[in-house]
Design a protein around this motif. Structure first.
Motif, PDB file in Angstrom:
ATOM      1  N   GLU A  79     -26.542 -26.246   1.994  1.00 12.47           N
ATOM      2  CA  GLU A  79     -26.452 -25.804   3.380  1.00 12.47           C
ATOM      3  C   GLU A  79     -25.048 -25.324   3.759  1.00 12.47           C
ATOM      4  OE1 GLU A  79     -28.256 -29.302   5.366  1.00 12.47           O
ATOM      5  OE2 GLU A  79     -29.882 -27.918   5.906  1.00 12.47           O
ATOM      6  N   VAL A  80     -24.079 -25.500   2.868  1.00 16.40           N
ATOM      7  CA  VAL A  80     -22.735 -24.958   3.108  1.00 16.40           C
ATOM      8  C   VAL A  80     -22.721 -23.453   2.881  1.00 16.40           C
ATOM      9  CG1 VAL A  80     -21.592 -27.113   2.511  1.00 16.40           C
ATOM     10  CG2 VAL A  80     -22.002 -25.419   0.727  1.00 16.40           C
ATOM     11  N   GLY A  81     -23.826 -22.902   2.381  1.00 14.00           N
ATOM     12  CA  GLY A  81     -23.921 -21.450   2.204  1.00 14.00           C
ATOM     13  C   GLY A  81     -23.228 -20.967   0.939  1.00 14.00           C
ATOM     14  N   MET A  82     -23.291 -19.652   0.750  1.00 11.81           N
ATOM     15  CA  MET A  82     -22.712 -19.082  -0.459  1.00 11.81           C
ATOM     16  C   MET A  82     -21.199 -19.206  -0.467  1.00 11.81           C
ATOM     17  SD  MET A  82     -25.095 -18.351  -2.442  1.00 11.81           S
ATOM     18  CE  MET A  82     -24.072 -17.596  -3.701  1.00 11.81           C
ATOM     19  N   HIS A 131     -34.284 -25.886  -2.554  1.00  9.95           N
ATOM     20  CA  HIS A 131     -35.352 -25.413  -1.662  1.00  9.95           C
ATOM     21  C   HIS A 131     -34.818 -25.097  -0.267  1.00  9.95           C
ATOM     22  CE1 HIS A 131     -35.070 -29.810  -1.340  1.00  9.95           C
ATOM     23  NE2 HIS A 131     -35.389 -29.646  -0.071  1.00  9.95           N
ATOM     24  N   LEU A 132     -33.587 -25.555   0.025  1.00  5.50           N
ATOM     25  CA  LEU A 132     -32.970 -25.271   1.327  1.00  5.50           C
ATOM     26  C   LEU A 132     -32.283 -23.905   1.363  1.00  5.50           C
ATOM     27  CD1 LEU A 132     -31.396 -28.781   2.067  1.00  5.50           C
ATOM     28  CD2 LEU A 132     -33.545 -27.845   2.946  1.00  5.50           C
ATOM     29  N   LEU A 133     -32.163 -23.244   0.210  1.00  8.37           N
ATOM     30  CA  LEU A 133     -31.551 -21.924   0.171  1.00  8.37           C
ATOM     31  C   LEU A 133     -32.497 -20.887   0.773  1.00  8.37           C
ATOM     32  CD1 LEU A 133     -30.194 -22.035  -3.491  1.00  8.37           C
ATOM     33  CD2 LEU A 133     -28.785 -22.072  -1.429  1.00  8.37           C
ATOM     34  N   ASP A 134     -31.944 -19.943   1.536  1.00 12.35           N
ATOM     35  CA  ASP A 134     -32.801 -18.876   2.068  1.00 12.35           C
ATOM     36  C   ASP A 134     -32.872 -17.725   1.064  1.00 12.35           C
ATOM     37  OD1 ASP A 134     -30.477 -17.290   2.387  1.00 12.35           O
ATOM     38  OD2 ASP A 134     -30.221 -17.910   4.470  1.00 12.35           O
ATOM     39  N   ALA A 140     -28.234 -13.767  -3.698  1.00 14.02           N
ATOM     40  CA  ALA A 140     -26.794 -13.763  -3.971  1.00 14.02           C
ATOM     41  C   ALA A 140     -26.494 -14.518  -5.263  1.00 14.02           C
ATOM     42  CB  ALA A 140     -26.042 -14.395  -2.797  1.00 14.02           C
ATOM     43  N   ILE A 141     -27.266 -15.550  -5.549  1.00 12.09           N
ATOM     44  CA  ILE A 141     -27.093 -16.272  -6.821  1.00 12.09           C
ATOM     45  C   ILE A 141     -27.449 -15.366  -7.991  1.00 12.09           C
ATOM     46  CG2 ILE A 141     -28.034 -18.181  -8.212  1.00 12.09           C
ATOM     47  CD1 ILE A 141     -28.259 -19.733  -5.534  1.00 12.09           C
ATOM     48  N   THR A 145     -24.952 -13.866 -11.216  1.00 16.85           N
ATOM     49  CA  THR A 145     -25.205 -13.912 -12.660  1.00 16.85           C
ATOM     50  C   THR A 145     -25.134 -12.538 -13.318  1.00 16.85           C
ATOM     51  OG1 THR A 145     -27.622 -13.662 -12.432  1.00 16.85           O
ATOM     52  CG2 THR A 145     -26.724 -15.903 -12.341  1.00 16.85           C
ATOM     53  N   ASN A 146     -25.020 -11.479 -12.532  1.00 17.85           N
ATOM     54  CA  ASN A 146     -24.889 -10.138 -13.115  1.00 17.85           C
ATOM     55  C   ASN A 146     -23.550 -10.021 -13.832  1.00 17.85           C
ATOM     56  OD1 ASN A 146     -27.339  -9.425 -12.070  1.00 17.85           O
ATOM     57  ND2 ASN A 146     -26.529  -8.204 -10.390  1.00 17.85           N
ATOM     58  N   TYR A 147     -23.600  -9.615 -15.081  1.00 15.88           N
ATOM     59  CA  TYR A 147     -22.379  -9.557 -15.884  1.00 15.88           C
ATOM     60  C   TYR A 147     -22.614  -8.612 -17.051  1.00 15.88           C
ATOM     61  CZ  TYR A 147     -18.376 -11.252 -18.648  1.00 15.88           C
ATOM     62  OH  TYR A 147     -17.216 -11.346 -19.369  1.00 15.88           O
TER      63      TYR A 147
END
Length: 267
Positions: A79-82, A131-134, A140-141, A145-147
């Motif tokens: 919940e602290v966000g990205m 499950h709390l992530l929107d 954004a996650i 991981t894009n690399y």
């Protein structure tokens, strides 16, 4: 008569070392998948009901890793966000987070790559309660991981949460992330034999080798808890207290029924 405090703490689990945790099937399977995911720099999802011991399985998996080869970055509160996640990544890897969000995101990505390229350690970003992530945060996650033109990922990502996470991953807007998941595991609950073994295991740790719970009491604990470890802990603990108050030398079915009644009355 048993000594209540020590045995109560043992059944409740306390802060046991990973090597002392009960190894029921669900725990072993989840821990093995988590370790595989980290070793292979993959993206994994582990879900389970509340009280299924997801975090306990994570502890077991992390304990099996060589700290010289792996760096685990654990975020317990999504919940602290990205920005909060980027901040934790940077600080965990020894950096000072930048102020602007865009710059911080790039800094986190660079720090993860540097952990591999410069220090030879594989980072594992573990997000509990995922499950709390929107939808925006989950995407954004994926972007994190894009690399190397999206062909490789130099670190592992583990999303741990309740079953609703798996359902949300199937939404069209998250298809790109869902397609990149290598491990997806739903933790089942313990069966009746595992519940009995679970209780016995914790009592053995406390130094009690003789039976302390009657078979009827264990059956009732399993039925009421549905085999969820945390619920087994709670009911067994309250059953111990009820038996102690009645000066019984063993936890019987009546003590467990009383414990269940009192536990449900306070919920």
């Amino acid at each position: 008569m048993f000594g209540l405090p020590g045995h109560a703490r043992a059944v409740a689990g306390g802060d046991l070392a990973a090597s002392m945790l009960h190894q029921h099937n669900s725990h072993r399977e989840a821990a093995a998948r988590i370790a595989w995911c980290i070793n292979n720099k993959a993206i994994g999802v582990v879900t389970g009901e509340v009280g299924a011991d997801k975090t306990v399985a994570l502890r077991g998996a992390v304990a099996s890793l060589d700290p010289a080869r792996f760096t685990v970055i654990y975020q317990p509160n999504p919940e602290v966000g990205m920005r909060g996640l980027y901040d934790r990544i940077v600080t965990s890897l020894g950096g000072t987070p930048k102020y602007q969000s865009a710059a911080l995101a790039a800094q986190a990505s660079a720090a993860l790559a540097a952990e591999v390229d410069e220090r030879g350690r594989t980072p594992a970003v573990v997000i509990d309660e995922s499950h709390l992530l929107d939808h925006h945060e989950l995407d954004a996650i994926r972007m994190l991981t894009n690399y190397d033109m999206d062909s490789t990922t130099p670190f592992a990502v583990l999303l741990i949460g309740q079953p609703t996470l798996r359902k949300r991953m199937k939404h069209g807007v998250l298809a790109a992330l869902d397609q990149r998941i290598s491990i997806s595991y739903q933790m089942p609950t313990m069966d009746k034999d595992e519940t009995a073994s679970y209780i016995k295991h914790h009592l053995t740790i406390a130094g009690r080798s003789d039976p302390l719970f009657s078979d009827d009491a264990v059956d009732l604990i399993h039925l009421t808890s549905r085999g969820l470890p945390r619920s087994v802990n709670n009911i067994a603990l309250q059953s111990l207290i009820a038996a102690f108050a009645d000066e019984k030398s063993i936890v019987d079915e009546s003590s467990t029924r009383l414990a269940i009644t009192e536990t449900h009355a306070t919920e």
